[in-house]
Design an enzyme around this catalytic site. Structure first.
Site, PDB file in Angstrom:
ATOM      1  N   CYS A 133       0.850  -1.199   0.000  1.00 52.77           N
ATOM      2  CA  CYS A 133       0.000   0.000   0.000  1.00 52.77           C
ATOM      3  C   CYS A 133       0.886   1.251   0.000  1.00 52.77           C
ATOM      4  O   CYS A 133       1.707   1.437   0.900  1.00 52.77           O
ATOM      5  CB  CYS A 133      -0.919  -0.001   1.219  1.00 52.77           C
ATOM      6  SG  CYS A 133      -1.783   1.560   1.473  1.00 52.77           S
ATOM      7  N   ASN A 182     -13.283   9.449  -1.272  1.00 52.77           N
ATOM      8  CA  ASN A 182     -13.828   8.560  -2.292  1.00 52.77           C
ATOM      9  C   ASN A 182     -13.859   7.138  -1.760  1.00 52.77           C
ATOM     10  O   ASN A 182     -12.957   6.729  -1.018  1.00 52.77           O
ATOM     11  CB  ASN A 182     -12.964   8.611  -3.562  1.00 52.77           C
ATOM     12  CG  ASN A 182     -13.050   9.966  -4.248  1.00 52.77           C
ATOM     13  OD1 ASN A 182     -14.134  10.520  -4.387  1.00 52.77           O
ATOM     14  ND2 ASN A 182     -11.918  10.497  -4.669  1.00 52.77           N
ATOM     15  N   HIS A 233      -6.378   3.103   0.596  1.00 50.86           N
ATOM     16  CA  HIS A 233      -6.079   3.382   2.009  1.00 50.86           C
ATOM     17  C   HIS A 233      -6.877   4.643   2.311  1.00 50.86           C
ATOM     18  O   HIS A 233      -6.657   5.680   1.658  1.00 50.86           O
ATOM     19  CB  HIS A 233      -4.569   3.582   2.200  1.00 50.86           C
ATOM     20  CG  HIS A 233      -4.139   3.863   3.614  1.00 50.86           C
ATOM     21  ND1 HIS A 233      -3.131   3.155   4.253  1.00 50.86           N
ATOM     22  CD2 HIS A 233      -4.544   4.799   4.510  1.00 50.86           C
ATOM     23  CE1 HIS A 233      -2.954   3.636   5.469  1.00 50.86           C
ATOM     24  NE2 HIS A 233      -3.794   4.648   5.659  1.00 50.86           N
ATOM     25  N   HIS A 244      -3.917   0.853   8.492  1.00 48.85           N
ATOM     26  CA  HIS A 244      -4.495   0.604   7.170  1.00 48.85           C
ATOM     27  C   HIS A 244      -5.970   0.263   7.271  1.00 48.85           C
ATOM     28  O   HIS A 244      -6.365  -0.738   7.850  1.00 48.85           O
ATOM     29  CB  HIS A 244      -3.764  -0.526   6.449  1.00 48.85           C
ATOM     30  CG  HIS A 244      -4.292  -0.747   5.069  1.00 48.85           C
ATOM     31  ND1 HIS A 244      -3.820  -0.056   3.969  1.00 48.85           N
ATOM     32  CD2 HIS A 244      -5.293  -1.537   4.604  1.00 48.85           C
ATOM     33  CE1 HIS A 244      -4.493  -0.424   2.894  1.00 48.85           C
ATOM     34  NE2 HIS A 244      -5.405  -1.327   3.254  1.00 48.85           N
ATOM     35  N   CYS A 287       0.586   3.355   3.206  1.00 50.21           N
ATOM     36  CA  CYS A 287       1.301   2.730   4.330  1.00 50.21           C
ATOM     37  C   CYS A 287       2.798   2.984   4.192  1.00 50.21           C
ATOM     38  O   CYS A 287       3.486   3.215   5.191  1.00 50.21           O
ATOM     39  CB  CYS A 287       1.010   1.232   4.393  1.00 50.21           C
ATOM     40  SG  CYS A 287      -0.603   0.819   5.099  1.00 50.21           S
ATOM     41  N   HIS A 336      -8.517   7.996   2.927  1.00 47.40           N
ATOM     42  CA  HIS A 336      -7.928   9.340   2.973  1.00 47.40           C
ATOM     43  C   HIS A 336      -9.012  10.372   2.758  1.00 47.40           C
ATOM     44  O   HIS A 336      -9.936  10.174   1.966  1.00 47.40           O
ATOM     45  CB  HIS A 336      -6.818   9.513   1.935  1.00 47.40           C
ATOM     46  CG  HIS A 336      -7.198   9.095   0.544  1.00 47.40           C
ATOM     47  ND1 HIS A 336      -7.245   7.774   0.147  1.00 47.40           N
ATOM     48  CD2 HIS A 336      -7.556   9.822  -0.535  1.00 47.40           C
ATOM     49  CE1 HIS A 336      -7.614   7.706  -1.117  1.00 47.40           C
ATOM     50  NE2 HIS A 336      -7.830   8.932  -1.563  1.00 47.40           N
TER      51      HIS A 336
HETATM   52  P1  AMP Z   1      -8.397   8.932  -4.664  1.00 45.87           P
HETATM   53  O1  AMP Z   1      -8.792   8.987  -6.100  1.00 45.87           O
HETATM   54  O2  AMP Z   1      -9.398   9.549  -3.750  1.00 45.87           O
HETATM   55  O3  AMP Z   1      -7.981   7.543  -4.240  1.00 45.87           O
HETATM   56  O4  AMP Z   1      -7.134   9.894  -4.539  1.00 45.87           O
HETATM   57  C1  AMP Z   1      -5.815   9.438  -4.406  1.00 45.87           C
HETATM   58  C2  AMP Z   1      -4.963  10.684  -4.343  1.00 45.87           C
HETATM   59  O5  AMP Z   1      -3.660  10.298  -3.929  1.00 45.87           O
HETATM   60  C3  AMP Z   1      -4.810  11.402  -5.692  1.00 45.87           C
HETATM   61  O6  AMP Z   1      -5.265  12.749  -5.558  1.00 45.87           O
HETATM   62  C4  AMP Z   1      -3.312  11.309  -5.974  1.00 45.87           C
HETATM   63  O7  AMP Z   1      -2.807  12.471  -6.591  1.00 45.87           O
HETATM   64  C5  AMP Z   1      -2.739  11.109  -4.581  1.00 45.87           C
HETATM   65  N1  AMP Z   1      -1.456  10.436  -4.523  1.00 45.87           N
HETATM   66  C6  AMP Z   1      -1.122   9.257  -5.105  1.00 45.87           C
HETATM   67  N2  AMP Z   1       0.147   8.933  -4.811  1.00 45.87           N
HETATM   68  C7  AMP Z   1       0.620   9.919  -4.008  1.00 45.87           C
HETATM   69  C8  AMP Z   1       1.881  10.157  -3.359  1.00 45.87           C
HETATM   70  N3  AMP Z   1       2.909   9.316  -3.488  1.00 45.87           N
HETATM   71  N4  AMP Z   1       2.017  11.276  -2.614  1.00 45.87           N
HETATM   72  C9  AMP Z   1       0.987  12.143  -2.486  1.00 45.87           C
HETATM   73  N5  AMP Z   1      -0.219  11.969  -3.061  1.00 45.87           N
HETATM   74  C10 AMP Z   1      -0.398  10.878  -3.820  1.00 45.87           C
HETATM   75 ZN    ZN Z   2      -2.322   1.344   3.666  1.00 42.68          ZN
END
Ligand code: AMP
Ligand code: ZN
Length: 114
Positions: free
Chosen positions: A4, A87, A98, A46, A7, A100
């Protein structure tokens, strides 16, 4: 979860721009910001999405919202306004499995959220 990406960010195995951290919550800048302020607030443990939340996680998720509110205040968008959204699942286009919360603001946001 070993595979993940969030994580790995919690474990500092991959870098992130951390804006808040305590023993159970981490907040860091989204790598592809959609607005001047775009920060992700995550639980350190997680949980794939809101679908996995248990009764015992109620305080944790409440704290996550308050962390988002505090960051909004620090970023100076408390009065101009912001969105906190999460989402869950394919129809929402959740990409990272994960849990957020997105904190998004710093500009007049679009009217479409669905
Ligand atoms: P979601 O579509 O709600 O799952 O959003 C995932 C978010 O994670 C997106 O806005 C990505 O730009 C962001 N994201 C993915 N990888 C990283 C990372 N390594 N560091 C910071 N943000 C990330
Ligand atoms: Zn995770």
């Amino acid at each position: 979860m070993s595979d993940c990406i969030f994580c790995k960010i919690v474990n500092k195995e991959i870098p992130s721009a951390v804006v808040y951290e305590d023993n159970e919550i981490l907040a860091f800048k989204d790598i592809y910001p959609v607005a001047p302020v775009h920060i992700l607030i995550i639980p350190k443990k997680h949980l794939a999405s809101t679908n996995e939340l248990e009764e015992e996680d109620a305080l944790l998720t409440g704290k996550m919202i308050m962390v988002a509110r505090d960051i909004a205040r620090k970023e100076g968008i408390e009065e101009s306004g912001y969105r906190i959204l999460t989402n869950c699942g394919p129809d929402s286009r959740q990409e990272v499995m994960h849990l957020h919360f997105h904190l998004i603001g710093g500009k007049k946001l679009g009217g479409n959220i669905g």
